[in-house]
Design a protein around this motif. Structure first.
Motif, PDB file in Angstrom:
ATOM      1  N   ILE A  47       0.724  -1.111  -0.146  1.00 25.27           N
ATOM      2  CA  ILE A  47       0.174   0.091  -0.017  1.00 25.27           C
ATOM      3  C   ILE A  47       0.710   1.280   0.080  1.00 25.27           C
ATOM      4  O   ILE A  47       0.749   2.195  -0.731  1.00 25.27           O
ATOM      5  CB  ILE A  47      -0.912  -0.044   1.179  1.00 25.27           C
ATOM      6  CG1 ILE A  47      -1.971  -1.082   1.027  1.00 25.27           C
ATOM      7  CG2 ILE A  47      -1.535   1.344   1.354  1.00 25.27           C
ATOM      8  CD1 ILE A  47      -2.900  -1.465   2.229  1.00 25.27           C
ATOM      9  N   SER A  48       2.025   1.123   0.758  1.00 24.98           N
ATOM     10  CA  SER A  48       2.879   2.335   0.765  1.00 24.98           C
ATOM     11  C   SER A  48       3.361   2.538  -0.327  1.00 24.98           C
ATOM     12  O   SER A  48       3.529   3.805  -1.083  1.00 24.98           O
ATOM     13  CB  SER A  48       4.011   2.095   1.733  1.00 24.98           C
ATOM     14  OG  SER A  48       4.884   3.155   1.715  1.00 24.98           O
ATOM     15  N   GLN A  49       3.953   1.711  -1.197  1.00 26.23           N
ATOM     16  CA  GLN A  49       4.657   1.665  -2.469  1.00 26.23           C
ATOM     17  C   GLN A  49       3.442   2.131  -3.423  1.00 26.23           C
ATOM     18  O   GLN A  49       3.868   2.846  -4.423  1.00 26.23           O
ATOM     19  CB  GLN A  49       5.293   0.288  -3.016  1.00 26.23           C
ATOM     20  CG  GLN A  49       6.547  -0.067  -2.064  1.00 26.23           C
ATOM     21  CD  GLN A  49       7.447   1.084  -2.543  1.00 26.23           C
ATOM     22  OE1 GLN A  49       7.730   1.639  -3.151  1.00 26.23           O
ATOM     23  NE2 GLN A  49       8.176   1.169  -1.071  1.00 26.23           N
ATOM     24  N   GLN A  50       2.434   1.621  -3.374  1.00 24.37           N
ATOM     25  CA  GLN A  50       1.187   1.975  -4.365  1.00 24.37           C
ATOM     26  C   GLN A  50       0.805   3.455  -4.343  1.00 24.37           C
ATOM     27  O   GLN A  50       0.684   4.305  -5.256  1.00 24.37           O
ATOM     28  CB  GLN A  50      -0.123   1.137  -4.165  1.00 24.37           C
ATOM     29  CG  GLN A  50       0.211  -0.355  -4.322  1.00 24.37           C
ATOM     30  CD  GLN A  50      -0.086  -0.362  -6.040  1.00 24.37           C
ATOM     31  OE1 GLN A  50      -0.261   0.697  -6.883  1.00 24.37           O
ATOM     32  NE2 GLN A  50       0.013  -1.675  -6.431  1.00 24.37           N
ATOM     33  N   MET A  51       1.009   4.059  -2.947  1.00 23.69           N
ATOM     34  CA  MET A  51       0.652   5.478  -2.769  1.00 23.69           C
ATOM     35  C   MET A  51       1.814   6.458  -3.089  1.00 23.69           C
ATOM     36  O   MET A  51       1.587   7.239  -3.992  1.00 23.69           O
ATOM     37  CB  MET A  51       0.640   5.669  -1.327  1.00 23.69           C
ATOM     38  CG  MET A  51      -0.805   5.168  -0.584  1.00 23.69           C
ATOM     39  SD  MET A  51      -1.175   5.207   1.016  1.00 23.69           S
ATOM     40  CE  MET A  51      -0.767   6.989   1.495  1.00 23.69           C
ATOM     41  N   THR A  52       3.189   5.842  -3.105  1.00 24.98           N
ATOM     42  CA  THR A  52       4.228   6.392  -3.778  1.00 24.98           C
ATOM     43  C   THR A  52       3.979   6.625  -5.201  1.00 24.98           C
ATOM     44  O   THR A  52       4.447   7.661  -5.589  1.00 24.98           O
ATOM     45  CB  THR A  52       5.641   5.792  -3.074  1.00 24.98           C
ATOM     46  OG1 THR A  52       5.733   5.871  -1.820  1.00 24.98           O
ATOM     47  CG2 THR A  52       6.672   6.486  -3.837  1.00 24.98           C
ATOM     48  N   PHE A  53       3.781   5.407  -5.805  1.00 23.50           N
ATOM     49  CA  PHE A  53       3.897   5.474  -7.202  1.00 23.50           C
ATOM     50  C   PHE A  53       2.489   6.313  -7.864  1.00 23.50           C
ATOM     51  O   PHE A  53       2.650   7.130  -8.714  1.00 23.50           O
ATOM     52  CB  PHE A  53       3.405   3.984  -7.632  1.00 23.50           C
ATOM     53  CG  PHE A  53       3.159   3.845  -9.007  1.00 23.50           C
ATOM     54  CD1 PHE A  53       4.075   4.116 -10.052  1.00 23.50           C
ATOM     55  CD2 PHE A  53       1.770   3.433  -9.533  1.00 23.50           C
ATOM     56  CE1 PHE A  53       3.882   3.800 -11.605  1.00 23.50           C
ATOM     57  CE2 PHE A  53       1.632   3.528 -10.890  1.00 23.50           C
ATOM     58  CZ  PHE A  53       2.568   3.536 -11.827  1.00 23.50           C
TER      59      PHE A  53
END
Length: 109
Positions: A47-53
């Motif tokens: 979820i963190s990486q998806q938000m960053t992306f």
């Protein structure tokens, strides 16, 4: 008197056996991969990486790294079926190149 002694012997032996089984199982939790914990870690990190992306305010290279981490973690999970392995990739993966690849998102400048 003998009945009481036998009863107490059975009760104490049952408790000591239960205690030894519990301690050996707790060792397993510490020493082996725990997929339940890894699944939670994987979910939070994904979820963190998806938000960053997805955040357009982030620089293109930051977004591209997140995209590469997500792709690498998905591939690792597909290969191994392990949340622990996939979570490890999400947290440690460093892409060799940020050059465009097939399937990459096209960022606006």
């Amino acid at each position: 008197m003998a009945r009481t002694f036998v009863f107490l012997l059975i009760v104490f032996s049952t408790f000591s056996h239960a205690n030894s089984v519990d301690s050996s199982q707790s060792d397993k939790v510490i020493t082996h991969k725990n997929e339940k914990i890894c699944k939670s870690t994987f979910s939070q990190e994904m979820i963190s990486q998806q938000m960053t992306f997805s955040n357009q305010a982030n620089a293109q290279d930051v977004r591209r790294i997140a995209e590469r981490k997500i792709a690498a973690a998905r591939k690792k999970f597909a290969d191994t079926g392990s949340y622990c392995d996939a979570a490890q990739v999400l947290m440690t993966f460093e892409p060799k190149s940020l050059a465009g690849q097939d399937g990459d998102a096209q960022f606006r400048e």
